[in-house]
Design an enzyme around this catalytic site. Structure first.
Site, PDB file in Angstrom:
ATOM      1  CG  ASN A  62      -2.247  -0.730   0.877  1.00 50.27           C
ATOM      2  OD1 ASN A  62      -2.394  -1.308  -0.197  1.00 50.27           O
ATOM      3  ND2 ASN A  62      -3.181  -0.711   1.798  1.00 50.27           N
ATOM      4  CD  GLU A 126      -5.563  -2.474  -4.672  1.00 47.77           C
ATOM      5  OE1 GLU A 126      -6.292  -3.453  -4.532  1.00 47.77           O
ATOM      6  OE2 GLU A 126      -4.910  -1.980  -3.738  1.00 47.77           O
ATOM      7  CD1 TRP A 218      -9.182  -5.947   7.408  1.00 42.62           C
ATOM      8  CD2 TRP A 218      -8.236  -4.639   8.946  1.00 42.62           C
ATOM      9  NE1 TRP A 218      -8.251  -5.156   6.768  1.00 42.62           N
ATOM     10  CE2 TRP A 218      -7.668  -4.349   7.688  1.00 42.62           C
ATOM     11  CE3 TRP A 218      -7.792  -3.926  10.064  1.00 42.62           C
ATOM     12  CZ2 TRP A 218      -6.675  -3.372   7.515  1.00 42.62           C
ATOM     13  CZ3 TRP A 218      -6.809  -2.960   9.902  1.00 42.62           C
ATOM     14  CH2 TRP A 218      -6.267  -2.680   8.634  1.00 42.62           C
ATOM     15  NE  ARG A 249     -10.130  -3.552   4.506  1.00 42.88           N
ATOM     16  CZ  ARG A 249      -9.922  -2.232   4.546  1.00 42.88           C
ATOM     17  NH1 ARG A 249     -10.916  -1.382   4.365  1.00 42.88           N
ATOM     18  NH2 ARG A 249      -8.698  -1.758   4.743  1.00 42.88           N
TER      19      ARG A 249
END
Lengths: 627, 151
Positions: A62, A126, A218, A249
């Site tokens: 990320n 992404e 998560w 999510r």
């Protein structure tokens, strides 16, 4: 009770943790320590190759800034992070990490991590900062490089040792104490400096799941707040303890939504088909200037969705069927190309789950989900403490000499306010959006800085008397002793008036935090009076923590994880109470202070006196590099 | 769900000094019953379903059954991990089967070279790290005044 052997280990730099930040620290420290004739020791509570938040793998990196290709500048990254955190960020720390993160990603690729490439050989993004990877073995590869670096340079690492106490002498952090979760052994690590990278905290708040699914957080259930506990107990100043993170999510299994939002351009809508990002756009004005930037900060996206939920407009859906239909439309004249594209997309979508949240793949298979036919529910998870992602909680650390304003610089970058205590990853605060790659880079920065500290200051090793070893041993093993001694008091081991079992203690903490500190059941809403009540109940809980009972080493670890969570909880409640405003409405909402107040555009830092356990809170001004 | 062990296949990793599942679990969940030489998950409600144990199990005796509180029964995700790729077999509740294969690494297992072939041009006193600046792809580390700092 069986006797426990005491093992004493002397080293120069002690690295606590085995996740991304600790692995970065191991690689960096191995090099600089060898050059300076110093010894490095790493201690992990699990097995390094599958420990920490990346144990399962990840489907994306990320944080990649792309400086070498001129994709972005440092200012671009700092602008993004500052806005996402509603202005509360240490730009000196964010920039310090971001200028090394590309190097870390390039190293990952050399070590063997498959990063997706396009026809021209460029990384496949992404999103602006995110790279796609085949990341099932991400952690295996990163840990392998760390272990190789330690072994090649004559250093060492220990696995399955749980750390319980910092050693502090003369105002310096000089080691740690812990126990083996597999053998009857207590460990005393003496060191010249300590680098803390033991992750964030899960399980402080009640999870949405009940029963078996409680482990499906998560963020991993084994991250219990060890970093926050250790730094607080060492007497270090902490920052941003109010800035929890709540990810939205896929509902229940918490599978990633990044690929669907960013790669497949899917929308999220309520049950009426309304896109809350459009219908509630006006709400964003109330949170200007941050509500006006693109991308809209994560907590505000959450907030708009939560408003729909509270009005009964759920379920909220990720419109997978719509996104895939749009893609199909682009290929409507070429059936062969369409079939090929769909096969590619299907594989990408499933890999996204299988690389990092296998439960989500299991849930889709168990509910016969065909994403091209039907949308899938998304939801806000429970709150977590994760300073490496979109939360910000952690220790208050020095910035680097060339970037930090004087107020934020005290000699060694990444060192906390206690000398010799270095922090990275989820252990350091106010430097959000470092994720896996930035945490690794930050571990490297901290390790080099720690070696420099040892070389310059020559702090030496502490004296740990036999008497204090005995005291640590008694404190660590108390739950085992209490359990054993109390057996005659009940016919049932799990219901005994003399002790509380670790799982029950955890649930008591979680219920308290859920109901009073803005958990799932109140849709993340709290208030001054609720928080005051939380503190009253936390005080009773803390008193009862002296009565935790453990039947074996595994439960002893669970008892200590609960001490960690309890301190993280108190730091959080006190900080949310102190900050008299609502600044991150999608993370928590103070119903008695419902608006953002410019006079609170500051950090809130806290400290706990390790002896008296009295807390001090303070406001600290924000100094930007760019804004 | 929680991971579980098929007793017919589990041999307690008798040839090894500790079982693969005990070694792998990041949450210390797997234990071996030394009398039966069979492993089990001691705390199913703290299982993350990361499948580290399932992937590591030499006789492939382990699997996961979706969390009972929200996953309907009848599905499975079975991994087969080799030294360079992983194959997944996904079985739906309906009986439908999907199979995927993904690469997992590009280097030989065990051979990750810490420096990645890069030289380090740095001193302990500066802010340039091990393998830098070469590994950044830049001549020098990004800092105020350089073109990578701001436009």
């Amino acid at each position: 009770m069986t006797d426990f052997e005491t093992v004493k280990v002397d080293t120069d730099l002690l690295i606590l943790g085995g996740g991304m930040a600790a692995c970065g620290a191991a690689v960096e420290a191995s090099y600089w320590a060898k050059k300076n004739n110093l010894k490095v020791t790493l201690v992990d509570k699990a097995a390094m190759y599958r420990s920490g938040a990346v144990a399962m793998g990840l489907s994306a990196i990320n944080q990649y800034v792309g400086l070498k290709d001129g994709e972005n500048t440092m200012k671009d990254y700092c602008d993004y992070v500052r806005n996402d955190l509603m202005g509360v960020t240490r730009e000196d720390l964010v920039a310090s990490i971001a200028r090394h993160v590309d190097s870390t990603v390039h190293l990952f690729e050399k070590w063997g991590l498959p990063i997706w490439k396009d026809e021209k050989g460029a990384y496949v993004h992404e999103g602006r900062w995110q790279l796609m990877i085949n990341g099932e073995s991400y952690k295996v590869i990163v840990a392998e490089a760390a272990k190789n670096a330690l072994e090649q340079n004559g250093h060492q690492f220990f696995e399955r040792i749980f750390i319980t106490h910092p050693l502090v002498e003369g105002g310096r952090c000089v080691g740690a104490v812990g126990f083996s979760v597999r053998e009857n052994k207590i460990y005393i690590f003496r060191a010249q400096a300590v680098l803390v990278a033991m992750g964030g905290a899960v399980g402080v708040f009640k999870p949405r799941s009940t029963g078996e699914g409680a482990g499906r957080a998560w963020y991993p259930p084994f991250n219990s707040g060890a970093s926050a506990y250790f730094t607080l107990k060492a007497g270090a100043e902490m920052t941003c303890q109010e800035v929890r993170f709540i990810p939205v999510r896929f509902k229940d299994a918490y599978g990633p939504v990044g690929a669907w939002f960013l790669l497949f351009k899917a929308r999220a809508t309520n049950a009426l088909g309304e896109n809350y990002m459009e219908t509630r756009k006006g709400e964003l004005d109330n949170w200007a200037p941050y509500g006006k930037v693109k991308p809209v900060p994560a907590n505000l996206r959450n907030y708009l969705m939560l408003q729909d939920v509270m009005e009964g407009k759920g379920p909220i859906y990720m419109r997978t069927e719509e996104a895939l239909a749009k893609i199909a439309d682009q290929y409507k004249d070429d059936k062969k190309a369409y079939a090929k594209k769909m096969k590619e997309l299907e594989s990408e979508a499933w890999e996204d789950f299988l690389d990092m949240t296998i439960s989500q793949a299991q849930l889709w298979a168990a509910t016969n989900v065909q994403p091209e036919q039907k949308p899938s529910e998304i939801a806000a998870a429970e709150p977590y403490f994760i300073g490496s992602h979109s939360g910000a909680s952690g220790a208050w650390v020095s910035g680097p000499k060339d970037l930090a304003p004087p107020e934020y610089f005290w000699g060694y970058e990444q060192m906390g306010t206690v000398k010799g205590l270095f922090c990275a990853g989820d252990a350091s605060g106010a430097s959000s959006h470092k994720f896996s790659s930035g945490s690794h880079a930050e571990g490297r920065i901290a390790a080099k800085s720690a070696v420099r500290y040892i070389v310059k200051e020559k702090p030496g090793l502490p004296n740990v008397s036999d008497q204090s070893v005995k005291q640590y041993k008694d404190m660590i093993l108390k739950p085992l002793k209490l359990y054993e001694e109390s057996q005659p008091k009940s016919t049932q081991a799990n219901v005994n008036p003399a002790y509380i079992a670790p799982d029950q203690f955890r649930m008591r903490l979680q219920k308290l935090m859920d109901e009073y500190a803005g958990g799932v059941s109140s849709q993340f809403t709290t208030s001054g009076p609720l928080l005051e009540r939380a503190l009253e109940l936390l005080k009773l809980l803390k008193e009862d923590s002296a009565s935790l009972g453990a039947k074996n080493l595994h439960e002893l670890m669970r008892c200590w994880e609960n001490y960690h969570r309890m301190y993280q909880a108190e730091a959080h409640v006190r900080t949310v109470l102190f900050r008299e405003e609502t600044r991150w409405p999608g993370y928590y909402f103070r119903s008695d202070k419902p608006k953002m107040d410019p006079s609170w555009l500051c950090f809130v830092n806290c400290m706990m006196d390790p002896k008296t356990e009295e807390w001090k809170m303070k406001k600290v001004p924000i100094k930007y590099l760019f804004a | 769900m929680p991971s579980f062990v098929n007793p017919e296949k589990c041999d307690g990793c008798k040839a090894l000094d500790k079982t693969a599942c005990q070694y792998s679990c990041p949450n210390d969940l797997m234990v071996l019953n030394k009398d039966t030489m069979k492993a089990h998950n001691q705390e199913p409600d703290q299982c993350w379903e990361c499948m580290c144990c399932v992937k590591a199990c030499p006789p492939q005796a382990m699997d996961v059954r979706g969390y009972a509180d929200f996953v309907p029964m009848g599905a499975s995700c079975v991994p087969l991990r080799s030294s360079d790729s992983i194959m997944w077999t996904i079985t739906f509740r309906s009986g439908q089967v999907k199979r995927f294969k993904f690469p997992i690494r590009t280097t030989v297992e065990g051979k990750a070279e810490p420096a990645g072939g890069w030289d380090t041009k740095a001193n302990l006193d500066d802010f340039t790290l091990f393998t830098e600046p070469a590994s950044t792809g830049l001549e020098a580390i990004c800092a105020p005044g350089t073109k990578t700092w701001k436009k």
